[in-house]
Structures are given as structure tokens and as C-alpha cells.
Design a protein around this motif. Structure first.
Motif, PDB file in Angstrom:
ATOM      1  N   LYS A  20     -15.673  10.062  -7.285  1.00 34.78           N
ATOM      2  CA  LYS A  20     -17.141   9.886  -6.947  1.00 34.78           C
ATOM      3  C   LYS A  20     -17.190   8.965  -5.617  1.00 34.78           C
ATOM      4  CE  LYS A  20     -19.269  11.236 -10.633  1.00 34.78           C
ATOM      5  NZ  LYS A  20     -20.231  12.160 -10.543  1.00 34.78           N
ATOM      6  N   LYS A  21     -18.286   9.262  -4.923  1.00 34.10           N
ATOM      7  CA  LYS A  21     -18.591   8.501  -3.896  1.00 34.10           C
ATOM      8  C   LYS A  21     -18.447   6.989  -4.050  1.00 34.10           C
ATOM      9  CE  LYS A  21     -21.472  11.355  -0.771  1.00 34.10           C
ATOM     10  NZ  LYS A  21     -22.797  11.564  -0.298  1.00 34.10           N
ATOM     11  N   GLY A  22     -17.858   6.315  -3.044  1.00 35.83           N
ATOM     12  CA  GLY A  22     -17.570   4.863  -3.466  1.00 35.83           C
ATOM     13  C   GLY A  22     -16.381   4.427  -3.862  1.00 35.83           C
ATOM     14  N   SER A  23     -15.576   5.451  -4.211  1.00 35.94           N
ATOM     15  CA  SER A  23     -14.231   5.240  -4.745  1.00 35.94           C
ATOM     16  C   SER A  23     -13.472   4.846  -3.506  1.00 35.94           C
ATOM     17  CB  SER A  23     -13.589   6.444  -5.353  1.00 35.94           C
ATOM     18  OG  SER A  23     -14.251   6.948  -6.426  1.00 35.94           O
ATOM     19  N   ASN A  24     -12.115   3.999  -3.871  1.00 36.51           N
ATOM     20  CA  ASN A  24     -11.458   3.453  -2.767  1.00 36.51           C
ATOM     21  C   ASN A  24     -10.101   4.099  -2.761  1.00 36.51           C
ATOM     22  OD1 ASN A  24      -9.890   1.980  -4.821  1.00 36.51           O
ATOM     23  ND2 ASN A  24     -11.367   0.324  -4.504  1.00 36.51           N
ATOM     24  N   LEU A  25      -9.134   3.700  -1.880  1.00 35.52           N
ATOM     25  CA  LEU A  25      -7.924   4.016  -1.932  1.00 35.52           C
ATOM     26  C   LEU A  25      -6.968   3.909  -3.178  1.00 35.52           C
ATOM     27  CD1 LEU A  25      -5.594   5.191  -0.315  1.00 35.52           C
ATOM     28  CD2 LEU A  25      -5.064   2.680   0.562  1.00 35.52           C
ATOM     29  N   LEU A  26      -7.446   2.672  -3.991  1.00 30.27           N
ATOM     30  CA  LEU A  26      -6.544   2.561  -5.059  1.00 30.27           C
ATOM     31  C   LEU A  26      -7.032   3.571  -6.199  1.00 30.27           C
ATOM     32  CD1 LEU A  26      -6.195  -1.140  -5.719  1.00 30.27           C
ATOM     33  CD2 LEU A  26      -4.631   0.370  -5.081  1.00 30.27           C
ATOM     34  N   ASP A  27      -8.462   4.096  -6.281  1.00 32.70           N
ATOM     35  CA  ASP A  27      -9.072   5.194  -7.121  1.00 32.70           C
ATOM     36  C   ASP A  27      -8.088   6.355  -6.825  1.00 32.70           C
ATOM     37  OD1 ASP A  27     -10.692   3.260  -8.311  1.00 32.70           O
ATOM     38  OD2 ASP A  27     -12.015   3.688  -6.776  1.00 32.70           O
ATOM     39  N   PHE A  28      -7.891   6.870  -5.751  1.00 29.33           N
ATOM     40  CA  PHE A  28      -7.147   7.975  -5.121  1.00 29.33           C
ATOM     41  C   PHE A  28      -5.850   7.736  -5.615  1.00 29.33           C
ATOM     42  CE2 PHE A  28      -4.687  10.045  -1.894  1.00 29.33           C
ATOM     43  CZ  PHE A  28      -4.935  11.427  -2.451  1.00 29.33           C
ATOM     44  N   ALA A  29      -5.104   6.860  -5.361  1.00 29.32           N
ATOM     45  CA  ALA A  29      -3.643   6.471  -6.058  1.00 29.32           C
ATOM     46  C   ALA A  29      -3.592   6.605  -7.318  1.00 29.32           C
ATOM     47  CB  ALA A  29      -2.957   5.332  -5.611  1.00 29.32           C
ATOM     48  N   LYS A  30      -4.394   6.163  -8.111  1.00 26.98           N
ATOM     49  CA  LYS A  30      -4.413   6.427  -9.572  1.00 26.98           C
ATOM     50  C   LYS A  30      -4.565   7.917  -9.910  1.00 26.98           C
ATOM     51  CE  LYS A  30      -6.245   1.776 -10.308  1.00 26.98           C
ATOM     52  NZ  LYS A  30      -7.657   1.022 -10.615  1.00 26.98           N
ATOM     53  N   ALA A  31      -5.368   8.605  -9.139  1.00 27.54           N
ATOM     54  CA  ALA A  31      -5.777  10.082  -9.418  1.00 27.54           C
ATOM     55  C   ALA A  31      -4.618  10.872  -9.071  1.00 27.54           C
ATOM     56  CB  ALA A  31      -6.859  10.421  -8.542  1.00 27.54           C
ATOM     57  N   VAL A  32      -3.688  10.383  -8.231  1.00 25.74           N
ATOM     58  CA  VAL A  32      -2.463  11.450  -7.792  1.00 25.74           C
ATOM     59  C   VAL A  32      -1.527  11.021  -8.884  1.00 25.74           C
ATOM     60  CG1 VAL A  32      -0.707  11.680  -6.236  1.00 25.74           C
ATOM     61  CG2 VAL A  32      -3.004  11.281  -5.303  1.00 25.74           C
ATOM     62  N   HIS A  33      -1.140   9.756  -9.269  1.00 27.02           N
ATOM     63  CA  HIS A  33      -0.445   9.357 -10.382  1.00 27.02           C
ATOM     64  C   HIS A  33      -0.684   7.982 -10.960  1.00 27.02           C
ATOM     65  CE1 HIS A  33       3.390   8.386 -12.446  1.00 27.02           C
ATOM     66  NE2 HIS A  33       3.743   9.895 -12.502  1.00 27.02           N
ATOM     67  N   LYS A  34      -0.484   7.885 -12.019  1.00 26.85           N
ATOM     68  CA  LYS A  34      -0.904   6.662 -12.861  1.00 26.85           C
ATOM     69  C   LYS A  34      -0.299   5.370 -12.333  1.00 26.85           C
ATOM     70  CE  LYS A  34       1.900   7.420 -17.030  1.00 26.85           C
ATOM     71  NZ  LYS A  34       2.626   6.381 -16.933  1.00 26.85           N
ATOM     72  N   ASP A  35       0.718   5.561 -11.892  1.00 29.24           N
ATOM     73  CA  ASP A  35       1.879   4.431 -11.355  1.00 29.24           C
ATOM     74  C   ASP A  35       1.725   4.254  -9.879  1.00 29.24           C
ATOM     75  OD1 ASP A  35       2.729   4.309 -13.995  1.00 29.24           O
ATOM     76  OD2 ASP A  35       4.556   5.584 -13.843  1.00 29.24           O
ATOM     77  N   PHE A  36       1.122   5.100  -9.087  1.00 29.86           N
ATOM     78  CA  PHE A  36       1.052   4.859  -7.894  1.00 29.86           C
ATOM     79  C   PHE A  36       0.138   3.724  -7.286  1.00 29.86           C
ATOM     80  CE2 PHE A  36       2.351   9.267  -5.909  1.00 29.86           C
ATOM     81  CZ  PHE A  36       3.251   9.261  -6.751  1.00 29.86           C
ATOM     82  N   ALA A  37      -0.861   3.381  -7.850  1.00 28.42           N
ATOM     83  CA  ALA A  37      -1.763   2.262  -7.624  1.00 28.42           C
ATOM     84  C   ALA A  37      -0.919   1.002  -7.527  1.00 28.42           C
ATOM     85  CB  ALA A  37      -3.072   2.004  -8.467  1.00 28.42           C
ATOM     86  N   GLU A  38       0.031   0.644  -8.578  1.00 23.06           N
ATOM     87  CA  GLU A  38       0.567  -0.552  -8.509  1.00 23.06           C
ATOM     88  C   GLU A  38       1.747  -0.730  -7.553  1.00 23.06           C
ATOM     89  OE1 GLU A  38       1.917  -1.490 -12.570  1.00 23.06           O
ATOM     90  OE2 GLU A  38      -0.012  -1.382 -13.473  1.00 23.06           O
ATOM     91  N   LYS A  39       2.414   0.680  -7.077  1.00 22.04           N
ATOM     92  CA  LYS A  39       3.726   0.644  -6.532  1.00 22.04           C
ATOM     93  C   LYS A  39       3.288   0.929  -4.839  1.00 22.04           C
ATOM     94  CE  LYS A  39       6.350   2.608 -10.169  1.00 22.04           C
ATOM     95  NZ  LYS A  39       7.256   3.895 -10.579  1.00 22.04           N
ATOM     96  N   LEU A  40       2.138   1.081  -4.731  1.00 21.09           N
ATOM     97  CA  LEU A  40       1.556   1.438  -3.304  1.00 21.09           C
ATOM     98  C   LEU A  40       2.182   0.199  -2.307  1.00 21.09           C
ATOM     99  CD1 LEU A  40      -0.102   3.501  -1.589  1.00 21.09           C
ATOM    100  CD2 LEU A  40      -2.165   2.187  -2.019  1.00 21.09           C
ATOM    101  N   LYS A  41       2.676   0.614  -1.143  1.00 24.57           N
ATOM    102  CA  LYS A  41       2.888  -0.297  -0.339  1.00 24.57           C
ATOM    103  C   LYS A  41       1.788  -0.085   1.078  1.00 24.57           C
ATOM    104  CE  LYS A  41       8.153   0.008  -0.992  1.00 24.57           C
ATOM    105  NZ  LYS A  41       9.262   0.603  -0.508  1.00 24.57           N
ATOM    106  N   PHE A  42       1.578   0.927   1.625  1.00 22.90           N
ATOM    107  CA  PHE A  42       0.551   1.182   2.437  1.00 22.90           C
ATOM    108  C   PHE A  42       0.293   2.463   2.335  1.00 22.90           C
ATOM    109  CE2 PHE A  42       4.454   2.076   4.704  1.00 22.90           C
ATOM    110  CZ  PHE A  42       4.037   3.121   5.452  1.00 22.90           C
ATOM    111  N   ALA A  43      -0.895   2.952   3.262  1.00 19.46           N
ATOM    112  CA  ALA A  43      -1.257   4.349   3.158  1.00 19.46           C
ATOM    113  C   ALA A  43      -1.813   4.583   4.722  1.00 19.46           C
ATOM    114  CB  ALA A  43      -2.499   4.537   2.186  1.00 19.46           C
ATOM    115  N   ARG A  44      -2.041   5.843   4.993  1.00 24.96           N
ATOM    116  CA  ARG A  44      -2.577   6.305   6.169  1.00 24.96           C
ATOM    117  C   ARG A  44      -3.423   7.391   5.892  1.00 24.96           C
ATOM    118  NH1 ARG A  44       0.523   4.050  10.108  1.00 24.96           N
ATOM    119  NH2 ARG A  44       2.617   3.687   9.840  1.00 24.96           N
ATOM    120  N   VAL A  45      -4.507   7.596   6.720  1.00 25.66           N
ATOM    121  CA  VAL A  45      -5.588   8.444   6.715  1.00 25.66           C
ATOM    122  C   VAL A  45      -5.817   9.204   7.789  1.00 25.66           C
ATOM    123  CG1 VAL A  45      -7.373   6.846   7.391  1.00 25.66           C
ATOM    124  CG2 VAL A  45      -8.067   8.798   6.115  1.00 25.66           C
ATOM    125  N   TRP A  46      -6.296  10.661   7.711  1.00 24.76           N
ATOM    126  CA  TRP A  46      -6.568  11.333   8.762  1.00 24.76           C
ATOM    127  C   TRP A  46      -8.031  11.849   8.318  1.00 24.76           C
ATOM    128  CZ3 TRP A  46      -1.790  10.810   7.411  1.00 24.76           C
ATOM    129  CH2 TRP A  46      -0.754  10.876   8.380  1.00 24.76           C
TER     130      TRP A  46
END
Length: 328
Positions: free
Chosen positions: A276-302
Motif C-alpha cells: 500500500k502507498k505509505g508503506s515503509n522500508l520495514l513493511d517491505f522487509a517483512k513482505a520479503v521474509h517475516k524475520d528480515f525486519a528485525e534482522k535488518l542492518k541497513f538498505a540501499r535504494v535505486w
């Protein structure tokens, strides 16, 4: 521990509050369970949702055995579900045939459509589900039609631009649905609006623009409704306006496509994540894998508005077309 509920969960919860039938409630609860963050802070909430799902399943089973009432349900597919509504003979089935691979019965007499007819429409790299419904008019409406509209993400209100009464067609549909606690709107509702009424983002679609009688009506409808609803004139018969229709339906859903790029690899453009519009990086991390949001160190964007590989924070708001590289 805070629950940190996602926009997808909150939207499903809103749909649950607005639901009028047991099947609608069950569908919303299942989506709530699928989108709720899985951590210690939500364990009690998860258990409560599971209990409610079990109770609803029991109730539905009892009703089946008793053979009381009648309802229909269309399983959601793709990036969103959009219902086609309108009066008799406005061309809903013809439009469904023109933009999907569905094969509904198409005829010049009214009430050809008797059951919901789903079809998948392709827009660029996503699939959007369109559902053709029986006509809506003051004389008669199938009892299960409002439930399907209430459960959908958005609405296409079709009317016949070549007819003598296009304004009456539009207002009849709006009034019949409002009587059943469904309000057609242009934008997402404010939080303060009544929870007893389902607010549905709507695109007005004037069909049969290829006929000579349509041009004068087109000016009138555009003048009266252009500030109330997004509006598009099409011809399901000739194909005029159908590519623009696909783009406007995508925008109507209020979603973004985000692409994953594993570190050291190319972006996976064949499999966009839909959020949904308004979703943030953590929402995307959770969509990729349920554990990624908690383990995320950093991210890059193109993306179009970013430097390639720019480092972003966890609260970064996603844009349509972003390519995200998660570092765990």
C-alpha cells in the motif's frame, strides 16, 4: 513490546469492522492473520484472531447444514480486486472481455450477468482482478452484490454515454449502494468517518464513447463530475481508452510496486512486491521474509528520485518502482 501493526493489517482490520456477512468477516480475519507482525508483542492478538476464525468457520458450517440464505464470494487474486458496477446494458461484461481473458456472456438484453464473473487484467508487470457483477437498479439487485462490493478494494462505475440518461444512471447506482451502507468516493476516507459505512474508491467509466450520441453527454458528465470522481470515457467495443483505463485502475488501488535486489545480484524485476502507498522500508522487509525486519542492518535504494544505491533509513517511505537491496 509494541505491536507495530502494518498498513496492510490495519486495512484488513478496517474491512473486518465494515463486513456485513460471515464470509466477509472470515476473509478479513484471514488477511489480518497473514499480515500481522509475528513477534512476542502480538502473540495474544494472533491467538484472538485464530479463535475468531475458528468461531466463524463453525458458524458458516452450521449455516451450510441449515441451508439458510444465499451468498457468493470471489477469492482475491493479484494486486487488487476491483468490482464492475452499473445499470443494465452499460457494457460491463464487454469491458471484462476486452481487458481480460474471461469469457462472460455478452448480449444486448439486460440482466445477462447473473453471477460474479472474475477476470485478470494485466497492467505492465502486475495482475489486477476485475469482477463483473449483475446490474444495480432500483427495481432489483441480487442480495449478495453489496457484500462483494464491500469486500473489494475499489469500484469501476460504468454507465452508457450514448444513452439519454447518463446522469440518472450514475446517481441510481450511487443511491442504491448508499442505501446498503456503501459510499462511492474519490479518495481514501478520513479516519473520522463512520465505520458503519464502507467507503470505496471509485472511477467513473463512460462506455460507448464511439457512438455519435456520446459526445454531448461526455461534456455534461465531465462538467458535473470531474471534481467529484476521476472520470474516463472508453469504448469496450473499439478499444478506445482501454490502456488509460488500466493505468487509472492501478492508481485507484493506491499501491506501489517494489523490487528486491539481493546484495551482489541483479534486481528481480519479474516479481514485484505489492504494498500500500505509505508503506515503509520495514513493511517491505517483512513482505520479503517475516524475520528480515528485525534482522535488518541497513538498505540501499535505486529509484527515479534517488541516487543509485543511496542508503536509506528504516522509516523510508517506498515509491512505486523502487529497487531495494536489504542487508541482513
Amino acid at each position: 513490546m509494541p505491536a507495530n501493526l502494518t498498513p496492510q493489517y490495519l486495512e484488513a482490520e478496517q474491512r473486518y469492522r465494515e463486513a456485513q456477512t460471515l464470509q466477509e468477516k472470515l476473509s478479513a480475519l484471514k488477511e489480518m492473520l497473514a499480515t500481522i507482525p509475528k513477534h512476542k508483542g502480538t502473540e495474544k492478538l494472533q491467538a484472538d484472531i485464530k479463535r475468531r476464525i475458528a468461531r466463524l468457520k463453525d458458524e458458516l458450517e452450521k449455516k451450510k447444514k441449515q441451508k439458510r440464505g444465499f451468498t457468493l464470494y470471489v477469492e482475491r487474486e493479484g494486486a487488487g480486486q476491483v468490482t464492475l458496477v452499473g445499470g443494465p446494458n452499460v457494457g460491463k461484461s464487454q469491458l471484462l472481455t476486452a481487458v481480460t481473458h474471461a469469457t462472460p456472456e455478452v448480449a444486448d438484453y439486460p440482466f445477462t450477468t447473473r453471477v460474479p464473473q472474475p477476470g485478470m487484467m494485466t497492467y505492465q508487470d502486475v495482475q489486477i482482478q476485475l469482477v463483473d457483477l449483475p446490474p444495480i437498479c432500483a427495481e432489483y439487485m441480487e442480495s449478495w452484490v453489496p457484500g462483494l462490493i464491500r469486500n473489494a478494494d475499489a469500484v469501476l462505475l460504468l454507465f452508457d454515454l450514448s444513452a439519454s440518461d447518463p446522469l440518472e444512471q450514475i446517481e441510481n447506482v450511487r443511491e442504491q449502494l448508499y442505501q446498503r451502507k456503501i459510499k462511492l468516493i474519490a479518495q481514501s476516507p478520513a479516519e473520522s468517518q463512520s465505520l458503519s459505512i464502507a467507503h470505496k474508491r471509485t472511477l467513473l467509466v463512460g462506455n460507448k464513447v464511439d457512438l455519435p450520441e456520446a459526445m454531448e453527454n461526455l461534456k455534461i458528465v465531465n462538467e458535473l463530475y470531474s471534481r467529484t470522481f476521476p472520470f474516463l470515457a472508453i469504448s469496450a467495443k473499439t478499444g478506445e481508452g482501454l490502456e488509460m483505463l488500466k493505468e487509472m485502475v492501478f492508481r485507484l488501488l493506491n499501491i506501489v510496486r517494489v523490487y528486491s535486489k539481493p546484495p551482489g545480484h541483479k534486481a528481480e524485476f519479474d516479481r514485484p512486491f505489492i504494498l500500500k502507498k505509505g508503506s515503509n522500508l520495514l513493511d517491505f522487509a517483512k513482505a520479503v521474509h517475516k524475520d528480515f525486519a528485525e534482522k535488518l542492518k541497513f538498505a540501499r535504494v535505486w529509484g527515479a528520485e534517488k541516487f543509485d544505491g543511496q542508503r536509506i533509513n528504516r522509516d523510508y517511505i517506498l515509491m512505486d518502482g523502487d529497487v531495494i537491496e536489504l542487508h541482513i
